[in-house]
Design a protein around this motif. Structure first.
Motif, PDB file in Angstrom:
ATOM      1  N   ALA A  67       0.864  -1.186   0.000  1.00 23.72           N
ATOM      2  CA  ALA A  67       0.000   0.000   0.000  1.00 23.72           C
ATOM      3  C   ALA A  67       0.897   1.231   0.000  1.00 23.72           C
ATOM      4  CB  ALA A  67      -0.922   0.019   1.219  1.00 23.72           C
ATOM      5  N   GLY A  68       0.603   2.182  -0.864  1.00 28.19           N
ATOM      6  CA  GLY A  68       1.416   3.388  -0.934  1.00 28.19           C
ATOM      7  C   GLY A  68       2.569   3.252  -1.899  1.00 28.19           C
ATOM      8  N   LEU A  84       6.196   8.666   2.546  1.00 31.65           N
ATOM      9  CA  LEU A  84       5.414   9.742   1.938  1.00 31.65           C
ATOM     10  C   LEU A  84       5.618  11.055   2.675  1.00 31.65           C
ATOM     11  CD1 LEU A  84       2.001   8.006   1.119  1.00 31.65           C
ATOM     12  CD2 LEU A  84       3.669   8.915  -0.514  1.00 31.65           C
ATOM     13  N   ALA A  85       5.519  12.150   1.924  1.00 35.32           N
ATOM     14  CA  ALA A  85       5.669  13.488   2.496  1.00 35.32           C
ATOM     15  C   ALA A  85       4.509  13.808   3.428  1.00 35.32           C
ATOM     16  CB  ALA A  85       5.741  14.517   1.370  1.00 35.32           C
ATOM     17  N   HIS A  89       1.392  13.356  -1.917  1.00 32.98           N
ATOM     18  CA  HIS A  89       1.572  11.959  -2.313  1.00 32.98           C
ATOM     19  C   HIS A  89       2.887  11.844  -3.086  1.00 32.98           C
ATOM     20  CE1 HIS A  89      -2.590  10.356  -1.377  1.00 32.98           C
ATOM     21  NE2 HIS A  89      -2.629  11.628  -1.032  1.00 32.98           N
ATOM     22  N   LYS A  90       3.951  12.132  -2.362  1.00 31.06           N
ATOM     23  CA  LYS A  90       5.293  12.170  -2.941  1.00 31.06           C
ATOM     24  C   LYS A  90       6.248  11.447  -1.999  1.00 31.06           C
ATOM     25  CE  LYS A  90       8.918  15.523  -4.140  1.00 31.06           C
ATOM     26  NZ  LYS A  90       9.261  16.970  -4.193  1.00 31.06           N
ATOM     27  N   ALA A 104      -0.749  12.422   4.177  1.00 29.79           N
ATOM     28  CA  ALA A 104      -0.959  11.747   2.895  1.00 29.79           C
ATOM     29  C   ALA A 104      -0.990  10.238   3.072  1.00 29.79           C
ATOM     30  CB  ALA A 104       0.139  12.150   1.903  1.00 29.79           C
ATOM     31  N   GLY A 105      -0.181   9.728   3.994  1.00 33.73           N
ATOM     32  CA  GLY A 105      -0.161   8.298   4.235  1.00 33.73           C
ATOM     33  C   GLY A 105      -1.497   7.779   4.733  1.00 33.73           C
ATOM     34  N   PHE A 106      -2.169   8.584   5.544  1.00 37.90           N
ATOM     35  CA  PHE A 106      -3.485   8.159   6.038  1.00 37.90           C
ATOM     36  C   PHE A 106      -4.557   8.301   4.960  1.00 37.90           C
ATOM     37  CE2 PHE A 106      -1.487   7.419   9.905  1.00 37.90           C
ATOM     38  CZ  PHE A 106      -2.386   6.823  10.785  1.00 37.90           C
TER      39      PHE A 106
END
Length: 277
Positions: A67-68, A84-85, A89-90, A104-106
């Motif tokens: 995931a991710g 992730l930042a 989404h970087k 962003a991860g969540f």
């Protein structure tokens, strides 16, 4: 509890607090409007993490499913180690190498669960967590940022029910909750604790920040290292102190800032002192 009256001196328009005992979920004290709806900001991440863990136990996906970013898993996303930042989404680092706190991860967690379960994340959380716990006022507001990262709305009364669940789980196997809240995921990683700067290490479980030896911290100077929880930019927090056998929720409608960094630890220490912690 007299210590809870300290919120009257906080420089905020409105505040509510409640203390919940771990053994039986009993409310030991409360102050302020318990049914008023407050924005949770990142305290929402605790609700998100719990919904994700329910999904894991239900077989929707597994913690080590991809995931991710490439090489990242559900576990990495929960522990803020996906790379992730903060708000993009970087990818900023390889998974598992740094503790990069990431809204962003969540977002990706919510998207992953939605895809795997075939149901919107907010609906899944409501059915899997809020409804069974009687959290009838709690919702994930998709019009306000991410429903997974910072879009939660709730009351002190509802979060008291969630705090009771964290201490005596009914929806999850107790071993799952213990692994998420007491075991450091990817130990030894440093990173920034929002609002408090760089920490070595910056201990985190699966969605839950673990206090460890961090200092200064938003909990109290007398809080046990095993204390876990989260605070939110909207001036909110939820902590559970296994050493004291209690949890505390505080909700306000003023953004986190120096006032909170000064007021919250003193408040927590007073609560623990009154309870004999």
């Amino acid at each position: 509890m007299e210590s809870l009256r300290m919120i009257e001196d906080w420089p905020v328009p409105n505040a509510a607090t409640v203390v919940v005992r771990g053994a039986d979920g009993a409310v030991l004290g409360s102050h302020g409007p318990q049914e008023q709806l407050f924005p949770l900001a990142s305290v929402t991440k605790l609700l998100t993490a719990y919904a994700v863990l329910v999904a894991v136990e239900e077989g929707v996906f597994e913690l080590d499913d991809p995931a991710g970013p490439e090489g990242s898993t559900v576990r990495h996303l929960l522990a803020h180690t996906s790379g992730l930042a903060f708000d993009e989404h970087k990818a900023m680092a390889a998974p598992g190498t740094r503790r990069l706190y990431s809204n962003a991860g969540f977002d990706v967690l919510a998207e992953t669960l939605t895809k795997a379960a075939g149901i919107g994340f907010a609906d899944y959380a409501a059915e899997a967590v809020f409804a069974p716990l009687g959290m009838s006022a709690t919702l994930l507001n998709t019009a306000h940022r991410s429903p997974a990262g910072a879009g939660g709305l709730s009351t002190a009364a509802d979060l008291a029910r969630f705090a009771a669940e964290l201490q005596a789980p009914r929806l999850l196997d107790p071993s799952t909750v213990a692994a998420a809240t007491r075991e450091v995921a990817f130990p030894g990683l440093s990173g920034v604790l929002p609002g408090f700067g760089h920490r070595r290490p910056n201990d985190w479980g699966l969605g839950f920040e673990i206090r460890g030896e961090k200092s200064p911290h938003w909990t109290g100077t007398t809080s046990s290292p095993a204390t876990f929880g989260h605070f939110g930019q909207s001036g909110t927090f939820l902590w559970v102190d296994p050493g004291a056998g209690v949890a505390c929720v505080a909700l306000t409608d003023r953004d986190f800032g120096p006032w909170a960094a000064q007021a919250w630890p003193a408040f927590t220490d007073a609560v623990l002192a009154e309870l004999g912690g």
